[in-house]
Design a protein around this motif. Structure first.
Motif, PDB file in Angstrom:
ATOM      1  N   ARG A   1       0.834  -1.201   0.000  1.00  0.00           N
ATOM      2  CA  ARG A   1       0.000   0.000   0.000  1.00  0.00           C
ATOM      3  C   ARG A   1       0.873   1.257   0.000  1.00  0.00           C
ATOM      4  NH1 ARG A   1      -3.961   2.279   4.759  1.00  0.00           N
ATOM      5  NH2 ARG A   1      -4.758   4.056   3.562  1.00  0.00           N
TER       6      ARG A   1
ATOM      7  N   SER B   1       1.266   4.655  -2.833  1.00  0.00           N
ATOM      8  CA  SER B   1       0.942   6.025  -2.430  1.00  0.00           C
ATOM      9  C   SER B   1       1.496   7.036  -3.430  1.00  0.00           C
ATOM     10  CB  SER B   1       1.531   6.322  -1.045  1.00  0.00           C
ATOM     11  OG  SER B   1       1.479   7.716  -0.764  1.00  0.00           O
TER      12      SER B   1
ATOM     13  N   ASN C   1       2.512   9.780  -2.697  1.00  0.00           N
ATOM     14  CA  ASN C   1       3.538  10.524  -1.966  1.00  0.00           C
ATOM     15  C   ASN C   1       4.797   9.711  -1.741  1.00  0.00           C
ATOM     16  OD1 ASN C   1       1.698  12.800  -1.465  1.00  0.00           O
ATOM     17  ND2 ASN C   1       0.608  11.306  -0.208  1.00  0.00           N
TER      18      ASN C   1
ATOM     19  N   LEU D   1       0.423   6.444   7.141  1.00  0.00           N
ATOM     20  CA  LEU D   1       0.820   5.178   6.516  1.00  0.00           C
ATOM     21  C   LEU D   1       2.129   4.649   7.094  1.00  0.00           C
ATOM     22  CD1 LEU D   1       0.155   5.497   2.669  1.00  0.00           C
ATOM     23  CD2 LEU D   1      -1.032   4.062   4.326  1.00  0.00           C
TER      24      LEU D   1
ATOM     25  N   ASP E   1      -3.175   7.895   4.303  1.00  0.00           N
ATOM     26  CA  ASP E   1      -2.287   8.689   3.471  1.00  0.00           C
ATOM     27  C   ASP E   1      -2.762  10.135   3.562  1.00  0.00           C
ATOM     28  OD1 ASP E   1      -0.332   9.416   1.669  1.00  0.00           O
ATOM     29  OD2 ASP E   1      -0.931   7.976   0.127  1.00  0.00           O
TER      30      ASP E   1
END
Length: 398
Positions: free
Chosen positions: A33, A37, A39, A184, A204
């Motif tokens: 996961r 992201s 980011n 996260l 997130d």
């Protein structure tokens, strides 16, 4: 019969030697996961704007300055910090306006909002360090025992540095029914310390979760992460917006100033109160922590560029983490806020207050602080104490 194949691998044996306080690295589905992201890029989480995360200077120069007796003395109070004495009794009464904040020191705040209780960055430990025998020690006692705090609906963590994610505190809270809202990757630490996965909400930036009738949104911040010897940047850092039916509040976590405060304010503001990091700043890490002047600017950005709500400075007064004088964040914040007409709350540790009621404004720190220079006042620039180049904190993870 046992053989070589039954022996644990070297990786497993090394992992067993890892101090519990280091937590755990994200792996498996959690790491997948993280990789998805927006980011996360080039193997690490990225800041919304470029940021230098490490100070410069030689270790020899650093050691000479850090252990200099006179410089160390100015970074601590001169006497006993006046902790609020009746916190437990005060919290037993419900807030009259449905919004009450209780700063327990550093970045730890209990927010009672629209009938719910949110606990930000709870640190009840004696040191913000992976070791019980070394690292920055608390400069004042906690205002009340953790068990006396009472039931909490949600615990919010801004990032995984030791002065925000405290092992003994989390282990104590793991035995309750409280749920956690974290950025996260931080859930890996919590799971290792005994918090069940079904009580962890990992978000997130710009993701929200609804808990007990209130909304919590992880919003961007300009900082970094890391607990162990290797800083892999695999856990995110965040600021937080909490919205109830009638009130909205903001907790900055740790962050340098950046243009994103305006976006957060436009999307989620204005706020009845903001909790803004204004301590442990230095010209040698200007991108990851804010000065009080930057903290006021951030608050105004969050409020649509106008004085509104109440600003409460956090991340100061409890641990010695930077070169500035212990009381400087309070003095500078008082001046910076007065210049723009922004109401600021200066509660003693453990002193509950309601932003819509009487806001504590007394500079209580002056009773336990020597007079300091005010270099941010133009008329006093000549009296400013010099900042020494390599004076950085031993903790490394501010």
């Amino acid at each position: 019969m046992t053989g070589a194949d039954d022996q644990p691998s070297l990786r497993t044996r090394l992992r067993s030697l890892r101090p519990d306080a280091f937590g755990a690295d994200p792996a498996g589905a959690r790491m997948e996961r993280i990789r998805r992201s927006p980011n996360f890029a080039d193997g690490v989480f990225q800041n919304p704007e470029g940021a230098r995360t490490r100070p410069s200077g030689s270790m020899l120069e650093f050691a000479k300055v850090y252990f200099h007796k006179e410089q160390r003395a100015r970074r601590s109070p001169t006497g006993t910090v006046p902790v609020h004495a009746t916190t437990v009794a005060d919290l037993s009464r419900p807030p009259a306006t449905d919004l009450r904040l209780t700063w327990t020191g550093h970045s730890s705040v209990l927010a009672e909002i629209d009938g719910r209780r949110v606990l930000f960055d709870p640190v009840w430990g004696e040191r913000c360090s992976p070791f019980a025998f070394a690292g920055p020690k608390r400069l004042h006692p906690v205002p009340l025992p953790l068990a006396a705090l009472g039931a909490v609906d949600v615990i919010v963590i801004s990032h995984d540095h030791y002065d925000h994610l405290d092992l003994p505190t989390i282990k104590a809270l793991a035995g309750t029914d409280t749920v956690f809202a974290v950025p996260l990757g931080v859930g890996a630490h919590l799971e290792r310390w005994g918090v069940p996965l079904d009580r962890i909400h990992e978000l997130d930036w710009n993701e929200s979760v609804r808990i007990a009738g209130i909304s919590l949104t992880a919003t961007p911040a300009r900082h970094f992460c890391g607990r162990g010897l290797r800083n892999q940047q695999h856990t995110l850092w965040a600021s937080w917006v909490v919205s109830g039916p009638d009130h909205r509040i903001y907790h900055s976590g740790d962050t340098g100033y950046f243009s994103g405060f305006k976006d957060i304010g436009a999307e989620h503001g204005p706020f009845d109160a903001t909790m803004i990091q204004v301590g442990a700043y230095s010209e040698y890490w200007p991108d990851i922590h804010m000065t009080p002047a930057e903290g006021v600017r951030a608050h105004l950005d969050l409020q649509g560029n106008r004085p509104h709500g109440v600003l409460m400075p956090i991340h100061w007064g409890t641990f010695n983490l930077a070169p500035h004088a212990w009381s400087e964040p309070g003095e500078w914040m008082k001046d910076a806020a007065e210049e723009v007409g922004q109401p600021v709350a200066f509660p003693r540790p453990g002193e509950p207050f309601e932003p819509a009621g009487k806001v504590p404004s007394e500079p209580w720190w002056r009773s336990v602080s020597e007079p300091i220079a005010h270099p941010w006042r133009h008329s006093e620039t000549a009296d400013a104490a010099p900042v020494l180049r390599a004076e950085v904190d031993l903790a490394g993870e501010r």
